[in-house]
Write an enzyme that holds these catalytic residues in place. Structure first.
Site, PDB file in Angstrom:
ATOM      1  N   CYS A   2       9.801   1.078   5.353  1.00 50.84           N
ATOM      2  CA  CYS A   2      10.224   0.426   6.741  1.00 50.84           C
ATOM      3  C   CYS A   2       8.833  -0.236   7.306  1.00 50.84           C
ATOM      4  CB  CYS A   2      10.780   1.399   7.731  1.00 50.84           C
ATOM      5  SG  CYS A   2      12.495   2.321   7.299  1.00 50.84           S
ATOM      6  N   ARG A  27       7.900  -3.413   2.509  1.00 53.37           N
ATOM      7  CA  ARG A  27       8.088  -1.932   2.625  1.00 53.37           C
ATOM      8  C   ARG A  27       9.546  -1.445   2.694  1.00 53.37           C
ATOM      9  NH1 ARG A  27       3.171  -0.359   5.576  1.00 53.37           N
ATOM     10  NH2 ARG A  27       4.296   1.264   6.488  1.00 53.37           N
ATOM     11  N   TRP A  74      13.984   0.352   4.755  1.00 54.18           N
ATOM     12  CA  TRP A  74      14.165   1.184   3.537  1.00 54.18           C
ATOM     13  C   TRP A  74      15.001   2.558   3.933  1.00 54.18           C
ATOM     14  CZ3 TRP A  74      13.031   5.988   1.184  1.00 54.18           C
ATOM     15  CH2 TRP A  74      13.095   6.093  -0.207  1.00 54.18           C
ATOM     16  N   ASN A  98       9.648   3.897  12.085  1.00 47.99           N
ATOM     17  CA  ASN A  98       9.230   4.075  10.145  1.00 47.99           C
ATOM     18  C   ASN A  98       8.842   5.463  10.170  1.00 47.99           C
ATOM     19  OD1 ASN A  98       7.903   3.890   8.070  1.00 47.99           O
ATOM     20  ND2 ASN A  98       5.819   2.983   8.900  1.00 47.99           N
ATOM     21  N   GLY A  99       9.317   5.904   9.190  1.00 47.80           N
ATOM     22  CA  GLY A  99       8.973   7.624   8.938  1.00 47.80           C
ATOM     23  C   GLY A  99      10.404   8.354   8.716  1.00 47.80           C
ATOM     24  N   GLU A 479       2.965   4.110 -18.220  1.00 48.58           N
ATOM     25  CA  GLU A 479       2.892   3.149 -17.294  1.00 48.58           C
ATOM     26  C   GLU A 479       3.939   1.986 -17.656  1.00 48.58           C
ATOM     27  OE1 GLU A 479       2.313   2.451 -14.381  1.00 48.58           O
ATOM     28  OE2 GLU A 479       1.807   0.211 -14.374  1.00 48.58           O
ATOM     29  N   LYS A 483       6.859   0.215 -15.487  1.00 49.13           N
ATOM     30  CA  LYS A 483       6.869  -1.159 -15.236  1.00 49.13           C
ATOM     31  C   LYS A 483       8.411  -1.659 -15.417  1.00 49.13           C
ATOM     32  CE  LYS A 483       4.436  -1.373 -12.745  1.00 49.13           C
ATOM     33  NZ  LYS A 483       3.474  -0.498 -12.344  1.00 49.13           N
ATOM     34  N   GLU A 486      11.207  -0.118 -13.631  1.00 47.09           N
ATOM     35  CA  GLU A 486      11.349  -0.169 -12.233  1.00 47.09           C
ATOM     36  C   GLU A 486      12.072  -1.487 -11.546  1.00 47.09           C
ATOM     37  OE1 GLU A 486       7.849   0.007  -9.742  1.00 47.09           O
ATOM     38  OE2 GLU A 486       6.763  -0.402 -11.530  1.00 47.09           O
ATOM     39  N   HIS A 502       9.431  15.801 -31.814  1.00 42.01           N
ATOM     40  CA  HIS A 502       9.693  17.138 -31.118  1.00 42.01           C
ATOM     41  C   HIS A 502      10.955  16.852 -30.151  1.00 42.01           C
ATOM     42  CE1 HIS A 502       6.414  19.042 -32.684  1.00 42.01           C
ATOM     43  NE2 HIS A 502       5.634  18.022 -32.470  1.00 42.01           N
ATOM     44  N   LYS A 602       7.366  -0.603  -1.060  1.00 43.96           N
ATOM     45  CA  LYS A 602       5.809  -0.551  -1.987  1.00 43.96           C
ATOM     46  C   LYS A 602       5.243   0.611  -1.514  1.00 43.96           C
ATOM     47  CE  LYS A 602       2.410  -2.808  -3.625  1.00 43.96           C
ATOM     48  NZ  LYS A 602       2.573  -2.735  -5.028  1.00 43.96           N
TER      49      LYS A 602
HETATM   50  C1  F6R Z   1       4.848   1.412  -9.583  1.00 45.24           C
HETATM   51  C2  F6R Z   1       4.430   1.798  -8.365  1.00 45.24           C
HETATM   52  C3  F6R Z   1       4.505   3.165  -7.695  1.00 45.24           C
HETATM   53  C4  F6R Z   1       3.056   3.331  -7.038  1.00 45.24           C
HETATM   54  C5  F6R Z   1       3.230   4.804  -6.424  1.00 45.24           C
HETATM   55  C6  F6R Z   1       2.079   5.232  -5.547  1.00 45.24           C
HETATM   56  O1  F6R Z   1       4.763   0.055  -9.959  1.00 45.24           O
HETATM   57  O2  F6R Z   1       3.846   0.669  -7.654  1.00 45.24           O
HETATM   58  O3  F6R Z   1       4.698   4.021  -8.664  1.00 45.24           O
HETATM   59  O4  F6R Z   1       2.168   3.462  -7.859  1.00 45.24           O
HETATM   60  O5  F6R Z   1       4.356   4.712  -5.309  1.00 45.24           O
HETATM   61  O6  F6R Z   1       1.623   4.310  -4.606  1.00 45.24           O
HETATM   62  P1  F6R Z   1      -0.035   4.455  -4.046  1.00 45.24           P
HETATM   63  O7  F6R Z   1      -0.808   3.976  -5.195  1.00 45.24           O
HETATM   64  O8  F6R Z   1       0.206   3.417  -3.280  1.00 45.24           O
HETATM   65  O9  F6R Z   1      -0.190   5.631  -3.737  1.00 45.24           O
END
Ligand code: F6R
Length: 607
Positions: A2, A27, A74, A98-99, A479, A483, A486, A502, A602
C-alpha cells in the site's frame, strides 16, 4: 505494501496526489482512491484495479481541493474492491492507511457494540471510527488521533483529514515508513521519498511513533512520548530517470540492463582499480574470531543469502546458517555469543526481516544490514549497513538488487577470507581480477537477448517448469524458478540436481521444460548425469552453460544459452541474467503485466 500520499497547499492538490501515487504503484495495485476537502466537504473517488482506472475517473469527473489524501492498495483484509479501497470516511474523518491492524476484529466488535456501523471489510475502517469516538468524548482532532492509535496493535502509517480542520493534515507511523515533503507553499506526506521525487527533493524521514500535524506553512512533529521534535530535512538523491522506464518497455527490462554498471561501480567501491587490492576499510567488520554467522532474508534476498553461504564457507571457512525471516523470527533459535547476524533486504522494510533483526538484537548479535534503501528501517536500525547501491528497483520482480546483493556478499566473503587467513593474497587478487571482468561479460550476455524469445516459446504453454543446478547453481535454480513463477504464473520449482531422484523427477513428463544451470565447474559431470536422467524421461532440457557443457548435454544450439566462462565467485552473478531474461521473455510472450504481477507488491511491510 500500500502506498499513501497526502498534500496540503490551500489551492489544488489532486494532480500532485496522482503524481505521487504513480510512483507508489509498485507497493500495490489492487485499487486506488483519492479524497479532497473542498467547501467543507469530502469529495472522493475510488476505483478497483490499477491506478489508471482512478485516473480515468478523475478525468471524467474531476475533483480537487486545498487538502487531500490518496492511496494505492495491496489488499490484506477484504477483497480488492471499490468498497474496500481507501480512503475510508466516517462522519468528519477521512483516513488512508498502510499496514495491518492486528487487533481490528476486537476493536470492530467493540465499536459495533457501541453503535458504530461499518461499511467495508477492511481493518483500516476501525481507525476513523476510533478517531470520531474520541472526538465525541470532547478531544481535539490531534488528541483524538493520538488516543486512537494507542488502541491499535500492528503496523501502520496513516494520513488523516478532518472536515472540521480544513487547513490541516495529520499523519502518524508505527512500523510502516512515512516521509514528509517540503514543496513551494505545499507540504506532503508519502510512503517514501520516491513518490515525491517529481514534486520535491526536500524530505524528512519520520521516526517510528512520530505524529505530525501539518498545514500549508508549518509542520509540527511529536515523538512517541509526545515531545515536540525536529526531523532533519534532507535532499533526496532520487533522480527523475530513476523513477521512469527511460526508453525501456518495462521497469524490469530497464533494471536488468542496468546491472553491468551497478556491478562495475561496486567493484570500484571494494577494490583498488590499479592494484586490485581489497579495500578492507569499506567493510568495517572483523571476521577473524567469528565462530558462526547467521543470515536472514526473504524471497530473492534469501537466495542471495543461500549463495553467500557457499562463499563464506568455502573462501573464509566460516560456518553460516541461513534462514527465511518469517520462520527465523518465531523459531526461538539460540544465537552464538558475540555472534554476527546479516539481514539482506532490497527495500529494508520487509516486516519479517525487520522482526528477525530485532530478535537477533535481543541476543546481542552485531547486526549488519545489506540494503538498497539508505533511509529504510533496516539501514537505520542495524549496527552496520552496507548499501548495495543499485538505485530504486521498481519492477516487482527483483533483478538488479539480487546481483548487487551477490556482489556485496562476494566482497564480504573475500574480506572474511582475508581476515581469517583462509584466502591467500594471490587467490584474492585472482578473484578480484575475475570480478573486474564481470561487467563486460554481463554486457556480452545481455547483447545476446534475442535467444530468449525463442526459448520463451518452448516454455510459455507449459504449466510446470523445473530449474536444476548443483553447488552454487542450486540457489540460483530456486531464484530462476521464483522469477519465472512470480511474473509468468507458470508453476516453477528449483532443485539441487542431485536431489531429483529423491522425488521431484516424478514431475517430469514428455516435454516438461527443465532449465539446467551447467557451468563448467567441478560438479559438471555429476550435473550432466542428473540431466541425462531427466532427458531419458522426456524432459525438454534448456542448458545454460559454457560451450563445452552444452555440447555434452547434446541439445540443439538454438535451445541453449551459451555463457561466457565464469568461476565460483562470478558464476551466480553472471548466470542470474539468463534466469531474469527467460522469465521476462516468457511473461512478455504470454502478454502478461511484467512489472505488476497479480497478487504481489514490491515492499512487503506486513507479516
Ligand atoms: C522476488 C522478490 C521478493 C523479494 C522479497 C524480499 O522477485 O522481489 O521475493 O525478494 O519480498 O524483499 P526485500 O529484499 O525487500 O526484503
Amino acid at each position: 505494501m500500500c502506498g499513501i500520499v497526502g498534500a496540503i497547499n490551500g489551492g489544488k492538490v489532486a494532480s500532485d496526489l496522482l503524481t505521487g501515487l504513480r510512483r507508489l504503484e509498485y507497493r500495490g495495485y489492487d485499487s486506488a482512491g483519492l479524497a479532497v476537502l473542498q467547501n467543507d466537504d469530502f469529495h472522493l473517488h475510488k476505483a478497483q484495479g490499477e491506478l489508471k482506472n482512478l485516473e480515468k475517473l478523475m478525468k471524467t469527473d474531476p475533483i480537487d481541493g486545498r487538502v487531500g489524501i490518496s492511496h494505492t492498495r495491496w489488499a490484506t483484509h477484504g477483497e480488492p474492491s471499490e468498497l474496500n479501497a481507501h480512503p475510508h470516511t466516517v462522519k468528519n474523518i477521512c483516513v488512508v492507511h498502510n499496514g495491518i491492524i492486528e487487533n481490528y476484529q476486537d476493536l470492530r466488535d467493540k465499536l459495533i457494540s457501541e453503535g458504530h456501523e461499518f461499511l467495508s471489510q477492511t481493518d483500516t475502517e476501525v481507525i476513523p471510527h476510533l478517531i470520531v469516538k474520541y472526538q465525541h468524548q470532547g478531544m481535539s482532532v490531534e488528541v483524538a488521533i493520538q488516543r486512537a492509535i494507542q488502541d491499535l496493535e500492528g503496523a501502520y502509517a496513516i494520513c488523516v483529514m478532518d472536515k472540521y480542520a480544513p487547513d490541516m493534515l495529520f499523519a502518524a507511523r508505527h512500523g510502516s515508513p512515512l516521509v514528509l515533503g517540503y514543496g513551494e507553499d505545499t507540504h506532503y506526506v508519502a510512503s517514501d521519498a520516491m513518490a515525491l521525487a517529481p514534486i520535491t527533493q526536500k524530505v524528512s524521514y519520520l521516526e517510528d511513533d512520530d505524529f505530525v500535524a501539518l498545514n500549508q506553512h508549518h509542520v509540527e512533529i511529536y515523538n512517541g512520548n509526545g515531545t515536540h521534535v525536529q526531523r532533519a530535512i534532507s535532499v533526496s538523491n532520487i533522480k527523475e530517470d530513476d523513477v521512469g522506464t527511460n526508453g525501456y518497455e518495462h521497469f524490469m527490462q530497464k533494471e536488468i540492463f542496468e546491472q553491468p554498471d551497478i556491478i562495475q561501480n561496486l567493484f570500484f567501491k571494494y577494490f583498488n582499480r590499479r592494484t586490485l587490492g581489497f579495500r578492507r576499510e569499506q567493510i568495517n567488520i572483523n571476521f577473524s574470531d567469528l565462530k558462526k554467522m547467521t543470515i536472514v532474508a526473504c524471497g530473492t534476498s534469501y537466495y542471495a543469502a543461500q549463495t553467500a553461504k557457499y562463499w563464506f564457507e568455502k573462501y573464509a571457512h566460516l560456518p553460516v546458517e541461513v534462514d527465511i525471516a518469517s520462520e527465523f523470527r518465531y523459531r526461538e533459535s539460540p544465537m552464538a555469543k558475540d555472534g554476527v547476524a546479516l539481514f539482506i533486504s532490497q527495500s529494508g522494510e520487509t516486516a519479517d526481516t525487520i522482526a528477525a533483526m530485532k530478535y537477533a538484537k535481543s541476543w546481542n548479535q552485531k547486526t549488519i544490514g545489506i540494503v538498497n534503501s539508505e533511509r529504510s528501517t533496516i539501514a537505520r536500525e542495524c549496527d552496520l549497513d552496507l548499501m548495495i547501491e543499485a538505485g530504486p528497483e521498481i519492477g516487482v520482480a527483483s533483478t538488479k538488487a539480487f546481483t548487487a546483493q551477490l556482489m556485496t556478499l562476494a566482497c564480504m566473503a573475500m574480506k572474511a577470507g582475508i581476515d581469517r587467513g583462509a584466502l591467500l593474497s594471490d587467490d584474492a587478487i585472482k578473484m578480484a581480477q575475475q570480478l573486474s571482468e564481470l561487467p563486460e561479460k554481463m554486457r556480452e550476455v545481455l547483447d545476446d537477448k534475442e535467444i530468449y524469445d525463442d526459448l520463451a516459446e518452448l516454455i510459455k504453454d507449459h504449466s510446470t517448469a523445473i530449474f536444476v543446478g548443483r553447488g552454487l547453481g542450486f540457489p540460483l535454480a530456486m531464484e530462476g524458478a521464483l522469477k519465472l513463477k512470480e511474473i509468468s504464473y507458470i508453476h516453477a520449482e528449483g532443485f539441487g540436481a542431485g536431489e531429483l531422484k529423491h522425488g521431484p523427477i516424478a514431475l517430469i513428463e514428455q516435454g516438461t521444460p527443465v532449465i539446467a544451470i551447467t557451468p563448467d565447474d567441478a560438479l559438471l559431470e555429476k550435473n550432466i548425469s542428473n540431466i541425462r536422467e531427466v532427458q531419458a524421461r522426456g524432459a525438454n532440457v534448456i542448458p545454460v552453460g559454457d560451450c563445452s557443457s552444452i555440447k555434452d548435454i547434446g541439445v540443439s544450439p538454438k535451445q541453449a544459452v551459451k555463457m561466457p566462462s565464469s568461476t565460483g565467485i562470478t558464476m551466480p552473478i553472471l548466470y542470474a541474467l539468463p534466469m531474469q531474461l527467460l522469465a521476462y521473455a516468457t511473461t512478455c510472450a504470454k502478454g502478461l503485466n511484467v512489472d505488476k504481477p497479480r497478487n504481489l507488491a514490491k515492499s512487503v511491510t506486513v507479516e
